[in-house]
Motif scaffolding. Structure first.
Motif, short mmCIF file in Angstrom:
data_model
loop_
_atom_site.label_atom_id
_atom_site.label_comp_id
_atom_site.label_asym_id
_atom_site.label_seq_id
_atom_site.Cartn_x
_atom_site.Cartn_y
_atom_site.Cartn_z
N GLY B 211 0.85 -1.19 0.00
CA GLY B 211 0.00 0.00 0.00
C GLY B 211 0.88 1.22 0.00
N PRO B 212 0.32 2.38 0.30
CA PRO B 212 1.14 3.59 0.36
C PRO B 212 2.21 3.42 1.45
N PRO B 213 3.43 3.96 1.24
CA PRO B 213 4.52 3.79 2.19
C PRO B 213 4.10 4.06 3.64
N ILE B 214 3.30 5.08 3.84
CA ILE B 214 2.90 5.43 5.20
C ILE B 214 2.02 4.34 5.83
N MET B 215 1.18 3.72 4.98
CA MET B 215 0.33 2.64 5.50
C MET B 215 1.19 1.43 5.88
#
Ligand SMILES: Cc1cc2nc3c(=O)[nH]c(=O)nc-3n(C[C@H](O)[C@H](O)[C@H](O)COP(=O)(O)OP(=O)(O)OC[C@H]3O[C@@H](n4cnc5c(N)ncnc54)[C@H](O)[C@@H]3O)c2cc1C
Ligand code: SF4
Ligand code: SF4
Ligand code: FES
Lengths: 338, 277
Positions: B211-215
């Protein structure tokens, strides 16, 4: 594969003979700089000039190089493979540091997937280097164990100017083939002491030295050291150092289109640029110090870990051409002593 | 020597508009030989190109068990994806690949699988999910936790329905707070929070997340909190790529080329990388 001699006049004859049939590249003076260029006559060549502005890598890995071309018509696409011309080539007068950079590039273009564009040109090119007559203040090749103004690493033949003639050392079969094919121009070697003397003088001319002992060990652990910010502070991110480096090999791939025909080309690119790693909504290297760090650690650690070779030959181009006088030898010193 | 930069030509056979900015293409290779022999593993990616515009990197989103075609799902974010987005069925594009390593599917056999996906990060997981569902008996429990910013941002909506209905998967779908509407039957909450709520057991389990890096970052934190070991967490990394072949240098991080040594890594491996993520 015995050593030979070739008179200066005969070397010119050799160059002129070769240039009739095959592509000959040599340092040529253009304005106030020297560049490796294709020559048609021995008159064009400069064997005593300053180091070339651009490194020898350009002859194997063009600054802009076509990978495929294509035609589009309505919904149809025809891919036209970019054919290499297949011609044999000779380089005359490359500096030993530039030649030594080739085995380093061979690693990346040859590991796993084979890059036919680079490897094919390597295969059909013979490299005749010359012991440096002049060295630059920025040269520090002798800091690397296997490189010097008369080292043979990466060359097929090595010429050393001994006055009336060049002393010819044969390094590979490819080099030998040049002698075999033009045996009337080469004489039996003599004057070996004069050659040794010239080579020793050349080595002694390299005054700049950097101690590499302990560098790798530091780089293994100093990724988050504040020193990176400090030493890279003045870097503008212009990428001159990487474009002109004989071992830097990063590239971009872009399409160019004119009406219904186009080509896909690769262009030199650089880790010094922010867009290099820019992704949608994510950028791992937002600041210049991170890019500078990538360049240094890649050369002196990552490459060593992966290919067991340091990706620097001490040619000094990055020192000579940096607009803000960034000096890789000082950078190394600071890291080692940190 | 073969030209490693020469793409195959593939024809767009079907287009599914997933969200307002995300599309899925079903592609078939024009060359019959290639179409027959093309093979890949879940987790691998390719370089997709519009001739005259350029190349870009997407994972192969279909399962290797489904032969004769490949699928890719992409978000319109820039130069190439904007042009790709506007193509029609019957148009032809370029494809180089498959590249990179793959999910360790052989090591996953006999284990409980936990998939945690966010947004378009479901694409590479989908390849593996169908791969596993097509060989359902090889695996124990399968849990899929998938979330997106809002209902509109959920991809593969038809397949989500199918997964919901299947008895042999525990499927949980969620949207970020504010992304729901009054008819929404799934969960509301960020993926890591929902993961902790579902709280799958770490016993004999592998987690595969994308998923998105932050997720990914927060999912990993949650997993560690829940007692999962670094080796049990597998993800696929995004680093900007050009060649996909370990040449152009762009995806280099630490001692690895993400395009060659990755894009699939365990969290244990990622921890060895310099702190660039
Ligand atoms: C292994 C891997 C798998 C991937 N799988 C998928 C997938 O399945 N689906 C998917 O949608 N994506 C995927 N991606 C991401 C995808 O590769 C990119 O989104 C895509 O290449 C963008 O191409 P583009 O030409 O449209 O964008 P570009 O025009 O190249 O731009 C991309 C983004 O970078 C920004 N950007 C570009 N240049 C600059 C600059 N100079 N300064 C600042 N910002 C800049 C743009 O704003 C834009 O957001 C994957 C990436 C990797 C590495
Ligand atoms: S040449 Fe100098 S200023 Fe330019 S990127 Fe290199 S170190 Fe930075
Ligand atoms: S890093 Fe500098 S000195 Fe070393 S090879 Fe490259 S340009 Fe030459
Ligand atoms: S994408 Fe070119 S080296 Fe990885």
């Amino acid at each position: 594969m015995a050593d030979k001699l070739i008179s200066k006049e005969d070397l010119n004859t050799l160059i002129d003979n070769l240039a009739k049939d095959i592509d000959v590249f040599a340092p040529v003076k253009k304005g106030d700089m020297y560049l490796y260029s294709k020559i048609s006559s021995s008159k064009d060549i400069s064997l005593n000039g300053k180091n070339t502005k651009k490194p020898l890598k350009e002859v194997f890995f063009g600054q802009s190089e076509e990978l495929i071309s294509f035609k589009t018509a309505k919904k149809e696409i025809e891919i036209i493979e970019s054919e290499e011309d297949g011609k044999k080539r000779v380089i005359i007068g490359s500096r030993p540091c530039d030649a030594a950079a080739l085995p380093i590039l061979d690693e990346v273009f040859g590991w796993d997937y084979k890059d036919s564009f680079y490897l094919d040109k390597r295969e059909r090119t013979t490299i005749i280097s010359i012991t440096c007559n002049e060295v630059e203040e920025s040269c520090f090749c002798t800091s690397f164990g296997n490189i010097s103004p008369s080292s043979k690493e990466g060359s097929d033949l090595l010429l050393t100017d001994i006055g009336e003639s060049f002393y010819v050392e044969v390094v590979t079969d490819k080099g030998d083939a040049i002698i075999e094919g033009n045996s009337n121009l080469f004489k039996k070697a003599e004057n070996i002491s004069q050659k040794d003397k010239r080579q020793k003088e050349a080595v002694e001319k390299v005054k700049r030295r950097v101690e590499l002992e302990g560098l790798k060990e530091k780089l293994d652990i100093n990724f988050e050291d504040p020193i990176w910010k400090e030493i890279s502070q003045k870097c503008l991110g212009c990428a001159a150092c990487t474009y002109l480096c004989p071992t830097c090999h990063c590239f971009d791939i872009q399409d160019e289109m004119k009406k219904s025909t186009g080509k896909r080309v690769r262009n030199w690119d650089s880790c010094a640029f922010g867009h290099f790693t820019q992704m949608p909504g994510h950028q791992p290297r937002t600041e210049q110090f991170q890019r500078f760090r990538q360049r240094v650690i890649h050369k002196f650690k990552y490459y060593v870990d992966k290919f067991n070779k340091t990706a620097c030959v001490g040619c000094g181009r990055c020192i000579e051409n940096c607009p803000v006088n960034m000096d890789i030898t000082k950078v190394i010193e600071k890291i080692v002593s940190s | 020597m073969e030209n490693i930069y020469k793409p195959y030509i593939a024809e767009i056979k079907e287009i599914v508009r997933e969200t307002s900015d995300t599309t899925t293409f079903k592609l078939e290779f024009v060359d019959e030989e290639v179409k027959k022999s093309f093979d890949f593993k879940a987790g691998q990616f390719g370089e997709y190109s519009v001739f005259g515009v350029g190349e870009c990197t997407f994972c192969i989103a279909s399962s290797p068990t489904r032969k004769g075609y490949i699928e890719c799902s992409f978000k319109k974010v820039g130069k190439v994806t904007s042009v790709l987005y506007d193509l029609n069925v019957g148009d032809k594009i370029g494809f180089r690949g498959p590249y990179g390593n793959w999910f360790p599917i052989d090591d996953m056999k006999g284990k409980n699988l936990i998939f945690v996906g966010g947004g378009i990060g479901l694409a590479p997981l989908r390849s593996l999910i169908w791969n596993c569902l097509d060989n359902r008996d090889d695996f124990k429990d399968i849990t899929i936790i998938y979330g997106a910013r809002s209902i509109n941002d959920l991809v593969y909506k038809n397949e989500l329905k199918e997964w919901k209905e299947r008895k042999d998967i525990n499927f949980v779908v969620t949207v970020d707070p504010g992304g729901e509407d009054k008819d929404w039957k799934g969960k509301v909450g960020f993926v890591p929070t929902v993961l902790e709520e579902v709280s799958p057991s770490k016993k004999n389990a592998v987690v595969i997340t994308c998923g998105p890096p932050i997720m990914i970052k927060f999912v990993v934190l949650s997993l560690v909190k829940m007692g999962f070991s670094d080796e049990q967490i597998v993800t696929t990394l995004e680093m900007r790529m050009k060649c996909g072949l370990g040449k152009c240098g762009r995806c280099n991080i630490g001692n690895v080329y993400v395009c060659k040594d990755g894009p699939v890594f365990t969290y244990k491996e990622i921890k060895q990388f310099p702190a660039e993520f």
